[in-house]
Design a protein around this motif. Structure first.
Motif, PDB file in Angstrom:
ATOM      1  N   GLY A  36     -24.721  78.214 -44.735  1.00  0.00           N
ATOM      2  CA  GLY A  36     -24.156  77.059 -45.415  1.00  0.00           C
ATOM      3  C   GLY A  36     -24.610  75.760 -44.776  1.00  0.00           C
ATOM      4  O   GLY A  36     -25.355  75.752 -43.806  1.00  0.00           O
ATOM      5  N   SER A  37     -24.164  74.649 -45.306  1.00  0.00           N
ATOM      6  CA  SER A  37     -24.563  73.347 -44.790  1.00  0.00           C
ATOM      7  C   SER A  37     -23.368  72.404 -44.807  1.00  0.00           C
ATOM      8  O   SER A  37     -22.262  72.786 -45.179  1.00  0.00           O
ATOM      9  N   GLY A  38     -23.609  71.174 -44.393  1.00  0.00           N
ATOM     10  CA  GLY A  38     -22.554  70.177 -44.420  1.00  0.00           C
ATOM     11  C   GLY A  38     -21.703  70.135 -43.177  1.00  0.00           C
ATOM     12  O   GLY A  38     -20.672  69.458 -43.144  1.00  0.00           O
ATOM     13  N   PHE A  39     -22.112  70.866 -42.124  1.00  0.00           N
ATOM     14  CA  PHE A  39     -21.318  70.877 -40.898  1.00  0.00           C
ATOM     15  C   PHE A  39     -21.282  69.496 -40.251  1.00  0.00           C
ATOM     16  O   PHE A  39     -20.280  69.104 -39.655  1.00  0.00           O
ATOM     17  N   ALA A  63     -19.470  81.853 -47.404  1.00  0.00           N
ATOM     18  CA  ALA A  63     -19.310  83.301 -47.524  1.00  0.00           C
ATOM     19  C   ALA A  63     -19.171  83.716 -48.991  1.00  0.00           C
ATOM     20  O   ALA A  63     -19.725  84.735 -49.409  1.00  0.00           O
ATOM     21  N   LYS A  64     -18.446  82.916 -49.742  1.00  0.00           N
ATOM     22  CA  LYS A  64     -18.271  83.219 -51.168  1.00  0.00           C
ATOM     23  C   LYS A  64     -19.614  83.234 -51.886  1.00  0.00           C
ATOM     24  O   LYS A  64     -19.876  84.108 -52.721  1.00  0.00           O
ATOM     25  N   LEU A  79     -21.219  90.172 -46.228  1.00  0.00           N
ATOM     26  CA  LEU A  79     -20.203  89.314 -45.632  1.00  0.00           C
ATOM     27  C   LEU A  79     -20.309  89.333 -44.099  1.00  0.00           C
ATOM     28  O   LEU A  79     -20.264  88.287 -43.448  1.00  0.00           O
ATOM     29  N   LEU A  80     -20.451  90.529 -43.537  1.00  0.00           N
ATOM     30  CA  LEU A  80     -20.549  90.630 -42.074  1.00  0.00           C
ATOM     31  C   LEU A  80     -21.858  90.008 -41.578  1.00  0.00           C
ATOM     32  O   LEU A  80     -21.915  89.467 -40.469  1.00  0.00           O
ATOM     33  N   ALA A  81     -22.891  90.070 -42.394  1.00  0.00           N
ATOM     34  CA  ALA A  81     -24.137  89.391 -42.045  1.00  0.00           C
ATOM     35  C   ALA A  81     -23.936  87.881 -42.029  1.00  0.00           C
ATOM     36  O   ALA A  81     -24.519  87.172 -41.202  1.00  0.00           O
TER      37      ALA A  81
END
Length: 360
Positions: A36-39, A63-64, A79-81
């Protein structure tokens, strides 16, 4: 409760068979997982609680997206990845490393709640003691027990915490859940009530559960954060195990209240000497490798300064987030010669990995 346990048996056996296949898929899938991004926008916010809330939302959204359109074992594996990818992202970003653990709780709660609704055992990641991943594991147990504040934890534990290597983290998450169920009670009353329930767990797991209770108390923001004076009051109990667990999260409580962690040593000094050890160690953990030089400012005895060093280097080096070379460079900034030497030895110990150190 018996019906839930009965319904869990079949999924657990199925999960055991599926885990091997899932493991084979992990490496292939992992390369394509985007954490993801936006951190950066999250870290621009004021206050740690606001930053963690923002990161929690980002992790959940990421994750979604990662599991979109998937189901069953393939969904679990992806998900675990994703959780593993978040761990690796934190290894490259000190800001994320310092916040990903509490931020991962929300994603874990979402998945734990989902598993409970499906009457199945949640899938646990490997490396469940890692920095970010541990937060996810804690959340799994929290979510699974959501809505069941009177759960018979001794009966639920074998089914929920079914992965041997994740049981300590799972028991910790049970403690979080027990405290969350008392969110509207005053700090001391809530902590005492939840801590009593931890004793129902088998073996050594009550201690892990207690840690979860007091970590959740330190992190509490709803309906309001726990004032540090009230947190200290909860720690001042004649039950030694509870007291030690509680003092270990004093610095986290300061962080939750957006209070400088530099105040931690003076608050820790209010504890009896045994309680000062976990309190100072967590202060060191909050300092991190880059702040290990501040451990020289901890008051006597010398062993407290050493515990500060253990906290500063142990988790980051043991989890592989900071290299042995980088940590030794930070040790070089420690003014006190004997403590500088201790720092280098600690780095060498933790460089073997957290599990190896904890077994020693």
């Amino acid at each position: 409760m018996p019906r839930r346990l009965h319904n869990l048996l079949l999924p657990i056996f199925v999960l055991a068979i599926a885990m091997f296949g899932g493991w084979l898929l992990t490496n292939r899938i992992h390369e394509n997982v985007d954490v993801g991004s936006g951190f950066g926008a999250c870290f621009a916010r004021d206050g740690s609680a606001s930053q963690i809330d923002c990161l929690s939302t980002r992790f959940e959204a990421g994750a979604k997206q990662a599991v979109k359109g998937l189901s069953g074992t393939e969904r679990d594996t992806r998900l675990l990845a994703y959780v593993r990818a978040a761990e690796e992202a934190a290894a490259d970003d000190p800001r994320l490393a310092g916040t990903c653990h509490p931020a991962m709780h929300k994603l874990g709660r979402v998945e734990g709640t989902r598993a409970a609704k499906l009457d199945s055992a949640p899938a646990f990641p490997v490396g469940s003691s890692q920095l970010c991943t541990a937060g996810y594991v804690h959340g799994l147990a929290e979510g699974y027990l959501t809505g069941t504040p009177d759960a018979e934890v001794a009966a639920v534990f074998p089914a929920l915490c079914h992965v041997t290597k994740a049981r300590e983290g799972c028991a910790h998450g049970v403690g979080h859940a027990l405290l969350r169920a008392r969110a509207n009670e005053p700090a001391r009353i809530a902590a005492d009530g939840a801590a009593i329930r931890c004793a129902d767990l088998p073996g050594e797991f009550p201690t892990n559960c207690l840690n979860g209770v007091y970590m959740e108390l330190a992190m509490r923001t709803q309906p309001a954060s726990v004032a540090t004076a009230d947190f200290v009051n909860a720690c001042q109990t004649e039950d030694v195990e509870r007291s030690l667990s509680c003092w270990g999260y004093l610095t986290l409580n300061l962080t939750t209240n957006d209070t400088s962690i530099d105040k931690a040593p003076s608050w820790c000094a209010r504890a009896e000497l045994p309680g000062q050890f976990p309190c100072i160690e967590q202060y060191g953990r909050a300092l991190g490798v880059e702040g290990v030089a501040k451990c020289t400012g901890v008051s006597d005895p010398q062993v407290l300064r050493e515990r500060c060093v253990d906290g500063a280097v142990g988790l980051q080096v043991g989890s592989g987030h900071v290299s042995e070379r980088e940590a030794n460079a930070a040790c070089g900034a420690v003014d006190q010669k004997s403590l500088r030497s201790y720092c280098s030895r600690a780095v060498a110990r933790y460089a073997k990995g957290r599990e190896a150190v904890e077994r020693a």
